[in-house]
Design an enzyme around this catalytic site. Sequence first.
Site, mmCIF file in Angstrom:
data_model
loop_
_atom_site.group_PDB
_atom_site.id
_atom_site.type_symbol
_atom_site.label_atom_id
_atom_site.label_comp_id
_atom_site.label_asym_id
_atom_site.label_seq_id
_atom_site.Cartn_x
_atom_site.Cartn_y
_atom_site.Cartn_z
ATOM 1 N N ALA A 68 0.514 -1.215 -0.256
ATOM 2 C CA ALA A 68 -0.132 0.219 0.620
ATOM 3 C C ALA A 68 0.951 1.205 0.022
ATOM 4 C CB ALA A 68 -1.025 0.006 1.216
ATOM 5 N N ASN A 117 9.417 9.418 3.664
ATOM 6 C CA ASN A 117 7.881 10.362 3.142
ATOM 7 C C ASN A 117 7.432 10.523 4.195
ATOM 8 O OD1 ASN A 117 4.994 8.987 3.241
ATOM 9 N ND2 ASN A 117 6.600 6.860 3.967
ATOM 10 N N PHE A 121 -1.701 10.822 4.897
ATOM 11 C CA PHE A 121 -2.848 10.019 4.343
ATOM 12 C C PHE A 121 -3.866 10.530 3.394
ATOM 13 C CE2 PHE A 121 -3.724 6.502 8.509
ATOM 14 C CZ PHE A 121 -2.313 5.877 7.507
ATOM 15 N N SER A 184 1.308 3.865 10.661
ATOM 16 C CA SER A 184 2.201 5.396 9.559
ATOM 17 C C SER A 184 2.676 6.578 11.034
ATOM 18 C CB SER A 184 1.066 5.659 8.402
ATOM 19 O OG SER A 184 1.475 7.364 8.685
ATOM 20 N N ASN A 186 3.164 9.813 10.351
ATOM 21 C CA ASN A 186 2.712 10.558 9.471
ATOM 22 C C ASN A 186 1.250 10.757 10.032
ATOM 23 O OD1 ASN A 186 5.500 10.549 7.876
ATOM 24 N ND2 ASN A 186 3.856 8.929 6.746
ATOM 25 N N THR A 187 0.536 10.654 11.214
ATOM 26 C CA THR A 187 -0.705 10.933 11.242
ATOM 27 C C THR A 187 -0.585 10.675 12.762
ATOM 28 O OG1 THR A 187 -1.947 9.899 9.355
ATOM 29 C CG2 THR A 187 -2.782 11.253 12.111
ATOM 30 N N LYS A 226 -1.210 -3.761 10.074
ATOM 31 C CA LYS A 226 -0.238 -3.392 9.703
ATOM 32 C C LYS A 226 0.832 -2.977 10.965
ATOM 33 C CE LYS A 226 2.759 -1.813 5.666
ATOM 34 N NZ LYS A 226 2.154 -0.913 4.093
ATOM 35 N N ASN A 255 5.773 -1.298 8.297
ATOM 36 C CA ASN A 255 5.741 -0.124 7.965
ATOM 37 C C ASN A 255 6.702 0.448 8.208
ATOM 38 O OD1 ASN A 255 4.440 2.371 6.781
ATOM 39 N ND2 ASN A 255 2.910 1.435 7.913
ATOM 40 N N GLY A 306 12.318 -2.752 2.654
ATOM 41 C CA GLY A 306 13.642 -2.951 2.313
ATOM 42 C C GLY A 306 14.106 -4.254 1.133
ATOM 43 N N TYR A 327 7.954 -1.760 -2.483
ATOM 44 C CA TYR A 327 7.558 -0.615 -2.858
ATOM 45 C C TYR A 327 8.746 0.225 -3.245
ATOM 46 C CZ TYR A 327 5.132 4.027 -2.013
ATOM 47 O OH TYR A 327 5.012 5.478 -2.254
#
Length: 345
Positions: A68, A117, A121, A184, A186-187, A226, A255, A306, A327
């Site tokens: 994702a 990054n 979201f 994540s 980032n939230t 996740k 993640n 990785g 990814y």
Amino acid sequence: MSLFFNAYPLARTALFSLDAETAHELTLRRLQQVYDCRHTRRLLLPTTQSRPRTLMGLSLRNPVGLAAGLDKNGAHIDALAALGFGFVEVGTVTPRPQDGNPKPRLFRLPRAQALINRFGFNNLGLDAFIANVRRSNFRQEGGILGLNIGKNAATPIEEAVNDYLTCLEGVYPHADYVTVNISSPNTTNLRALQGGDELTTLLSALQQRREELADRHGRFVPLAVKIAPDLSTEQIDAIAELLPRFGMDGVIATNTTLDRSKVQGLPHADESGGLSGPPVHELSLAVIRRLRERLGPDMAIIGVGGILSGAQAREKIEAGADAVQLYTGLIYRGPALVGECVQAV
């Protein structure tokens, strides 16, 4: 090997001259154009390699999937699947549209073959996401599609469960499995959902709602969670104890990381956000090993983080993963990495 694969090293030079997020969006548009033309599709894209596996009761064409985050809105499912993946996961989707964090928010660390990054979201929201998923043909053609769900940044953490339930209800009819993203970085405060009472509350609510949805739709959709690579052994053990208790079917490990020890001194290393690529590989392996030790042989583990070679994909499997996802490796190695990993695992 297809012409598309052979051309990627040249294309990467041009793409890396652009801002990272601009290059990301351009690549998706070009891939979609190739896919949409049947003649170029046959010439440029490969045939998916068959190495059948079973994951969470689902029959995969091969055990190499797309992680994702690459296609947050589910707008390019068929085109991405055509790169040879055995399964595809898209999202993370939130109930309401949100812009995510200010740009720039994606940074390359080429010497480490890594990315940082802090997207946050960014997505078009649940309604647009479902519309895109419904337009795709991947599932109808036998592909396995995972839909990854999260919470809106503006939703207080104590109300996060409602966002996850809203997303689960929306995506359930259109998913082969659903991933609950609680990792994540980032939230704000999202990773707090990985611990103790918060995780118990969330998993209990998801279990109950899934039972209701299974009755309503007449089909059982597996749930995976996740998790982060930055967990202590005690935290991993606590998660491993809760997952089967609340009927979860799988765990995705892992993640992105907040650890910068392997990229210190590199340009952009001090940017905030989640680090992906090779610096995550060993962290992910440690989490996978511990999970397999605690969970036993039955629960599905998807290894991600990785993988830049077939050998690293095989290491994930040897550590205890049943399948892997890619990814960041795609950014640096290109789509040839998919087939290399299929052959290796």
